[in-house]
Design an enzyme around this catalytic site. Structure first.
Site, PDB file in Angstrom:
ATOM      1  N   HIS A 198      -1.543   1.388  -4.261  1.00  0.00           N
ATOM      2  CA  HIS A 198      -1.940   2.784  -4.043  1.00  0.00           C
ATOM      3  C   HIS A 198      -1.086   3.762  -4.851  1.00  0.00           C
ATOM      4  O   HIS A 198      -1.043   4.947  -4.550  1.00  0.00           O
ATOM      5  CB  HIS A 198      -1.860   3.132  -2.545  1.00  0.00           C
ATOM      6  CG  HIS A 198      -2.931   2.466  -1.726  1.00  0.00           C
ATOM      7  ND1 HIS A 198      -2.935   2.435  -0.351  1.00  0.00           N
ATOM      8  CD2 HIS A 198      -4.060   1.803  -2.105  1.00  0.00           C
ATOM      9  CE1 HIS A 198      -4.012   1.774   0.072  1.00  0.00           C
ATOM     10  NE2 HIS A 198      -4.700   1.378  -0.965  1.00  0.00           N
ATOM     11  N   GLU A 223       2.210  -3.671  17.149  1.00  0.00           N
ATOM     12  CA  GLU A 223       1.223  -3.790  18.232  1.00  0.00           C
ATOM     13  C   GLU A 223      -0.032  -4.461  17.687  1.00  0.00           C
ATOM     14  O   GLU A 223      -0.140  -4.676  16.476  1.00  0.00           O
ATOM     15  CB  GLU A 223       0.877  -2.399  18.773  1.00  0.00           C
ATOM     16  CG  GLU A 223       0.350  -1.492  17.688  1.00  0.00           C
ATOM     17  CD  GLU A 223       0.282  -0.022  18.087  1.00  0.00           C
ATOM     18  OE1 GLU A 223       0.982   0.374  19.023  1.00  0.00           O
ATOM     19  OE2 GLU A 223      -0.481   0.697  17.424  1.00  0.00           O
ATOM     20  N   GLN A 251       0.848  -1.202   0.000  1.00  0.00           N
ATOM     21  CA  GLN A 251       0.000   0.000   0.000  1.00  0.00           C
ATOM     22  C   GLN A 251       0.873   1.238   0.000  1.00  0.00           C
ATOM     23  O   GLN A 251       0.379   2.348  -0.123  1.00  0.00           O
ATOM     24  CB  GLN A 251      -0.869   0.018   1.266  1.00  0.00           C
ATOM     25  CG  GLN A 251      -1.812  -1.161   1.376  1.00  0.00           C
ATOM     26  CD  GLN A 251      -2.439  -1.219   2.770  1.00  0.00           C
ATOM     27  OE1 GLN A 251      -3.451  -0.600   3.032  1.00  0.00           O
ATOM     28  NE2 GLN A 251      -1.823  -1.955   3.665  1.00  0.00           N
ATOM     29  N   THR A 281       0.505  -2.949   8.739  1.00  0.00           N
ATOM     30  CA  THR A 281      -0.662  -2.220   8.239  1.00  0.00           C
ATOM     31  C   THR A 281      -1.757  -2.261   9.295  1.00  0.00           C
ATOM     32  O   THR A 281      -1.959  -3.289   9.940  1.00  0.00           O
ATOM     33  CB  THR A 281      -1.138  -2.764   6.860  1.00  0.00           C
ATOM     34  OG1 THR A 281      -2.319  -2.060   6.472  1.00  0.00           O
ATOM     35  CG2 THR A 281      -1.398  -4.260   6.865  1.00  0.00           C
ATOM     36  N   ILE A 319       3.556   4.108  -1.046  1.00  0.00           N
ATOM     37  CA  ILE A 319       3.875   4.798  -2.300  1.00  0.00           C
ATOM     38  C   ILE A 319       5.382   5.036  -2.429  1.00  0.00           C
ATOM     39  O   ILE A 319       5.849   5.536  -3.435  1.00  0.00           O
ATOM     40  CB  ILE A 319       3.087   6.124  -2.425  1.00  0.00           C
ATOM     41  CG1 ILE A 319       3.375   7.053  -1.242  1.00  0.00           C
ATOM     42  CG2 ILE A 319       1.594   5.832  -2.530  1.00  0.00           C
ATOM     43  CD1 ILE A 319       2.775   8.453  -1.390  1.00  0.00           C
TER      44      ILE A 319
HETATM   45  N1  APR Z   1       7.091  -2.640  12.505  1.00  0.00           N
HETATM   46  C1  APR Z   1       5.873  -3.210  12.284  1.00  0.00           C
HETATM   47  N2  APR Z   1       4.718  -2.519  12.308  1.00  0.00           N
HETATM   48  C2  APR Z   1       4.790  -1.198  12.558  1.00  0.00           C
HETATM   49  C3  APR Z   1       6.022  -0.541  12.808  1.00  0.00           C
HETATM   50  C4  APR Z   1       7.222  -1.327  12.778  1.00  0.00           C
HETATM   51  N3  APR Z   1       8.418  -0.802  12.985  1.00  0.00           N
HETATM   52  N4  APR Z   1       5.751   0.776  13.040  1.00  0.00           N
HETATM   53  C5  APR Z   1       4.425   0.923  12.950  1.00  0.00           C
HETATM   54  N5  APR Z   1       3.828  -0.259  12.660  1.00  0.00           N
HETATM   55  C6  APR Z   1       2.414  -0.535  12.430  1.00  0.00           C
HETATM   56  C7  APR Z   1       1.463   0.279  13.289  1.00  0.00           C
HETATM   57  O1  APR Z   1       1.220  -0.390  14.528  1.00  0.00           O
HETATM   58  C8  APR Z   1       0.201   0.331  12.410  1.00  0.00           C
HETATM   59  O2  APR Z   1      -0.667  -0.759  12.683  1.00  0.00           O
HETATM   60  O3  APR Z   1       2.114  -0.179  11.105  1.00  0.00           O
HETATM   61  C9  APR Z   1       0.760   0.174  10.987  1.00  0.00           C
HETATM   62  C10 APR Z   1       0.665   1.417  10.147  1.00  0.00           C
HETATM   63  O4  APR Z   1      -0.689   1.718   9.931  1.00  0.00           O
HETATM   64  P1  APR Z   1      -1.151   2.971   9.068  1.00  0.00           P
HETATM   65  O5  APR Z   1      -0.354   4.166   9.470  1.00  0.00           O
HETATM   66  O6  APR Z   1      -2.632   3.053   9.158  1.00  0.00           O
HETATM   67  O7  APR Z   1      -0.684   2.603   7.567  1.00  0.00           O
HETATM   68  P2  APR Z   1      -1.365   1.665   6.484  1.00  0.00           P
HETATM   69  O8  APR Z   1      -2.105   0.550   7.115  1.00  0.00           O
HETATM   70  O9  APR Z   1      -0.307   1.351   5.499  1.00  0.00           O
HETATM   71  O10 APR Z   1      -2.396   2.671   5.816  1.00  0.00           O
HETATM   72  C11 APR Z   1      -3.139   2.227   4.720  1.00  0.00           C
HETATM   73  O11 APR Z   1      -4.112   4.374   4.384  1.00  0.00           O
HETATM   74  O12 APR Z   1      -3.826   6.661   4.383  1.00  0.00           O
HETATM   75  C12 APR Z   1      -3.962   5.536   3.592  1.00  0.00           C
HETATM   76  O13 APR Z   1      -3.306   5.213   1.373  1.00  0.00           O
HETATM   77  C13 APR Z   1      -2.798   5.318   2.678  1.00  0.00           C
HETATM   78  O14 APR Z   1      -1.686   3.274   2.054  1.00  0.00           O
HETATM   79  C14 APR Z   1      -2.224   3.998   3.141  1.00  0.00           C
HETATM   80  C15 APR Z   1      -3.420   3.318   3.743  1.00  0.00           C
END
Ligand code: APR
Length: 225
Positions: free
Chosen positions: A111, A196, A93, A169, A95
């Site tokens: 994305h 988490e 997801q 994610t 970019i």
């Molecule tokens: N290792 C593993 N997981 C991690 C780490 C790490 N070092 N740091 C953060 N995380 C986890 C967080 O706990 C969270 O659950 O990564 C996740 C990030 O979540 P989001 O910020 O919501 O990102 P994502 O799921 O990729 O978002 C999806 O939302 O805004 C849109 O298009 C955008 O592609 C994006 C989509």
């Protein structure tokens, strides 16, 4: 031993490379409401703001950011796994281009990609490392309300896979958040790797908690022959 693996990655896999996640503290959207920078309506209303926002992201990606051990190990795993007859698809997801820089081959940017731009009239896509201005060329990003890319290929691979792993994610944004259900329905084993417990954790067979740089290497090295 698994034969067909699909991996989904989100912002968490790039966090240890220094890129902010979307929903965490100090996240990418801090100071910007999503609807002000990541929707087609925002681009119509205030193209300069949207272009500046993505210009800043692109600059950061080109100047300061490098693939981390999680990106690198996934690429290494893909090579060994496919050399041994397995099928591997990485759906991101994100970019950023960190999976490509790490050497991943069978990769879908559902994305879009920060280092590409798209002609607003013809839809033509080209490489883009420089700042964009005006409205003729927009970032090649799937904004909220737009259709993610290559969905048919992704669904087909998930339906056929015997292992589905989601890494970093939060499980808030569909359709990616729904991939685990599809994988469950087609009898694959499903694993979540996250720092988490996430909104989606209970939907996976197995959950691994820890930073991606450590957990990805630990988990995938055990799957190698
Ligand atoms: N290792 C593993 N997981 C991690 C780490 C790490 N070092 N740091 C953060 N995380 C986890 C967080 O706990 C969270 O659950 O990564 C996740 C990030 O979540 P989001 O910020 O919501 O990102 P994502 O799921 O990729 O978002 C999806 O939302 O805004 C849109 O298009 C955008 O592609 C994006 C989509």
């Amino acid at each position: 031993m698994y034969k067909k693996i699909v991996v989904l990655t989100g912002a968490g896999i790039s966090a240890e490379s220094g890129l902010g996640t979307f929903r965490g503290q100090g996240g990418l959207w801090e100071g910007h409401r999503v609807e002000d920078v990541a929707t087609p309506q925002a681009f119509e209303r205030d193209p300069a703001l949207v272009q500046e926002f993505y210009n800043a992201r692109r600059k950061q990606l080109l100047e300061d950011v490098h693939p981390n051990d999680a990106h690198l190990f996934l690429a290494e795993f893909e090579d060994t796994f496919t050399e041994n007859g397995g099928e591997f698809l990485l759906v991101t997801q994100n970019i950023d281009d960190l999976h490509s820089r790490a050497g991943s081959h069978n990769l879908i940017h559902m994305h879009g990609e920060l280092l590409k731009s798209r002609c607003s009239t013809s839809g033509k896509i080209r490489e883009c490392q420089q700042d964009l201005t005006g409205t003729d060329w927009r970032p090649h990003i799937v904004w909220f309300g737009e259709m993610p890319l290559e969905m048919e290929r992704i669904y087909r691979a998930i339906e056929q896979c015997d292992l589905f792993v989601a890494i970093g994610t939060s499980g808030h944004v569909y359709p990616a958040a729904g991939f685990v259900e599809l994988a469950m329905n087609t009898c694959s084993h499903t694993v979540e790797i996250n720092l988490e417990t996430s909104a989606a954790s209970s939907r996976f067979h197995e959950q691994i908690i820890g930073p991606a740089t450590v957990s990805v290497t630990d988990y995938f090295s055990k799957l190698l022959p």
